[in-house]
Design an enzyme around this catalytic site. Structure first.
Site, short mmCIF file in Angstrom:
data_model
loop_
_atom_site.label_atom_id
_atom_site.label_comp_id
_atom_site.label_asym_id
_atom_site.label_seq_id
_atom_site.Cartn_x
_atom_site.Cartn_y
_atom_site.Cartn_z
N HIS A 199 0.88 -1.19 -0.05
CA HIS A 199 0.15 -0.13 -0.06
C HIS A 199 0.89 1.16 0.06
O HIS A 199 0.35 2.46 0.11
CB HIS A 199 -1.07 0.09 1.32
CG HIS A 199 -1.92 -1.39 1.02
ND1 HIS A 199 -2.80 -1.30 0.06
CD2 HIS A 199 -2.10 -2.40 1.65
CE1 HIS A 199 -3.61 -2.52 0.17
NE2 HIS A 199 -2.80 -3.22 1.15
N ARG A 237 -10.76 -5.77 8.10
CA ARG A 237 -9.72 -5.67 6.97
C ARG A 237 -8.38 -6.00 7.35
O ARG A 237 -7.76 -6.74 6.72
CB ARG A 237 -9.81 -4.53 6.34
CG ARG A 237 -9.45 -4.58 5.11
CD ARG A 237 -10.05 -5.36 4.01
NE ARG A 237 -9.30 -5.58 2.93
CZ ARG A 237 -8.54 -6.84 2.67
NH1 ARG A 237 -8.62 -7.59 3.61
NH2 ARG A 237 -7.86 -6.79 1.35
N CYS A 241 -6.10 -8.93 5.97
CA CYS A 241 -4.77 -8.56 5.24
C CYS A 241 -3.61 -9.65 5.74
O CYS A 241 -2.87 -9.69 5.21
CB CYS A 241 -4.27 -7.26 5.64
SG CYS A 241 -4.98 -5.92 4.11
#
Lengths: 280, 113
Positions: A199, A237, A241
């Site tokens: 990210h 989330r 991940c």
């Protein structure tokens, strides 16, 4: 001559240590600005306000699909259920609105915040639970999407349009922030990825057919309803991940995720909150 | 009777599974999302069935020319961070994502690209 060289070397080494110390203490705002400029350089056409759309900002087709779904989102029933929970008085007779700052409106962007008295990060979900306990109720399980998730999904809509406004002030706060930052940048799991591998370094890049979203803007749009109806909180989330990189996942509501959310949310400071949203 | 039939089915299924395992090629391993999953990051431009590849890593093409020493290629797959600490590639051997035998098969497969 030798002596001078040695002195110079020592002075340079001293300078290096000093500079290292300065950059280690550069602080949250410098960290955020560094990321913003990293992405500005990488994606010159992307406007800062577009980062709230995460990966959709890179894919006009997916964005237009999102726009049409958001006209009449399939998850409105969940928000209605959350609204009912929000308006139902607690055992004391008071409501959440009575208990939370500003009646619970336009406050989500202040969380997570560091609570100096308790010496730890407090998420919005923690604040809701504090409210429940203070008014005679049992706390909800943080990771339970049927209770806390549903209530939170509605409550967060009351902060739509607020700008993320995380503050890191004081030694304890900075320590928690640094802990979250370490979790973000530390490689982990069998696949050996950090959050930042994908990210920061690979944002905007496709993994198979999926676009990786940039960290800036990620924290302002939760919960997301994935596939239209699967309520997914930010910390859900995180679990996903960690599983993706084949790491033993932590549990929602734990200190590690709370500190991560603290760092993570700070990186979206200044961007508008939006709840809830559709994600595929 | 029914019990015997189910035993036979069970044995057959096991045999089939075992033979499928034994026959797993380097390409199977490379394409399998829970094994090599190479396509997550790498395109294979010479293979028409290498669909929707990711773009994080360099395309896998002309591998023999790029890695005249096969051992260097194998070492990249085993742990890419050894030669490049910044590499995002999962250390397939070091972290036992693949077995040594599976890596050998993948190396042979890649050498044909």
């Amino acid at each position: 001559m030798k002596k001078i060289a040695k002195k110079t070397l020592m002075a340079l080494a001293g300078l290096g240590v000093m500079m290292g110390a300065v950059s280690a203490n550069a602080g949250p705002e410098e960290d955020r600005l560094k990321l913003v400029s990293h992405f500005k350089h990488k994606f010159p056409d992307l406007k800062q306000e577009d980062y709230v759309y995460s990966a959709l900002a890179f894919d006009p087709d997916a964005k237009s699909q999102y726009n049409s779904i958001m006209e009449f989102p399939p998850y409105l029933g969940v928000l209605e259920k959350g609204e009912k929970m929000w308006k139902t008085p607690l055992k004391s007779g008071k409501t959440y609105a009575d208990c939370l700052p500003n009646g619970g409106k336009m406050i989500a962007g202040n969380y997570p915040m560091f609570d100096n008295a308790r010496g730890k990060v407090v998420t919005l979900e923690d604040a809701i639970n504090d409210c429940r306990v203070a008014n005679g109720e049992d706390p909800y399980k943080i990771g339970d999407d049927n209770t806390m998730g549903t209530l939170g999904a509605y409550m967060r809509t009351l902060s739509d349009g607020m700008k993320m406004n995380i503050k890191v002030e004081g030694e304890g706060a900075l320590k928690a922030y640094e802990d979250g930052k370490r979790t973000f940048y530390q490689r982990a799991g069998q696949l050996n990825f950090s959050c930042g591998s994908c990210h920061v370094d690979n944002a905007g890049v496709r993994i198979r057919s999926e676009l990786l979203s940039p960290v800036v803007g990620q924290a302002v749009h939760w919960p997301a309803f994935r596939g239209g109806d699967k309520l997914t909180t930010l910390q859900d989330r995180y679990e996903g991940c960690q599983k993706n990189v084949r790491h033993v996942n932590d549990k929602a509501g734990g200190a590690r995720y709370n500190n991560l959310e603290y760092f993570h949310s700070y990186m979206s400071n200044g961007l508008e909150m939006k709840s809830s949203v559709f994600r595929k | 009777m029914r019990k015997r039939a189910s035993i036979i089915t069970g044995v057959l299924a096991t045999l089939l599974a075992a033979s499928a395992f034994a026959a797993e090629t380097g390409k199977d391993i490379a394409f399998n999302r829970s094994k090599g999953n190479c396509l997550a990051c790498h395109a294979m431009p010479t293979l028409p069935d290498a669909e929707q590849p990711g773009e994080s890593g360099p395309p896998l093409i002309a591998m023999q020319a790029r890695f005249p020493d096969k051992a260097v290629l194998r070492a990249k797959i085993w742990d890419a961070t050894a030669s490049n600490p910044q590499s995002f590639m999962p250390p397939m051997g070091k972290h036992q994502v693949l077995t040594e035998g599976e890596i050998d098969k993948v190396v042979e497969f890649l050498y044909g690209l």
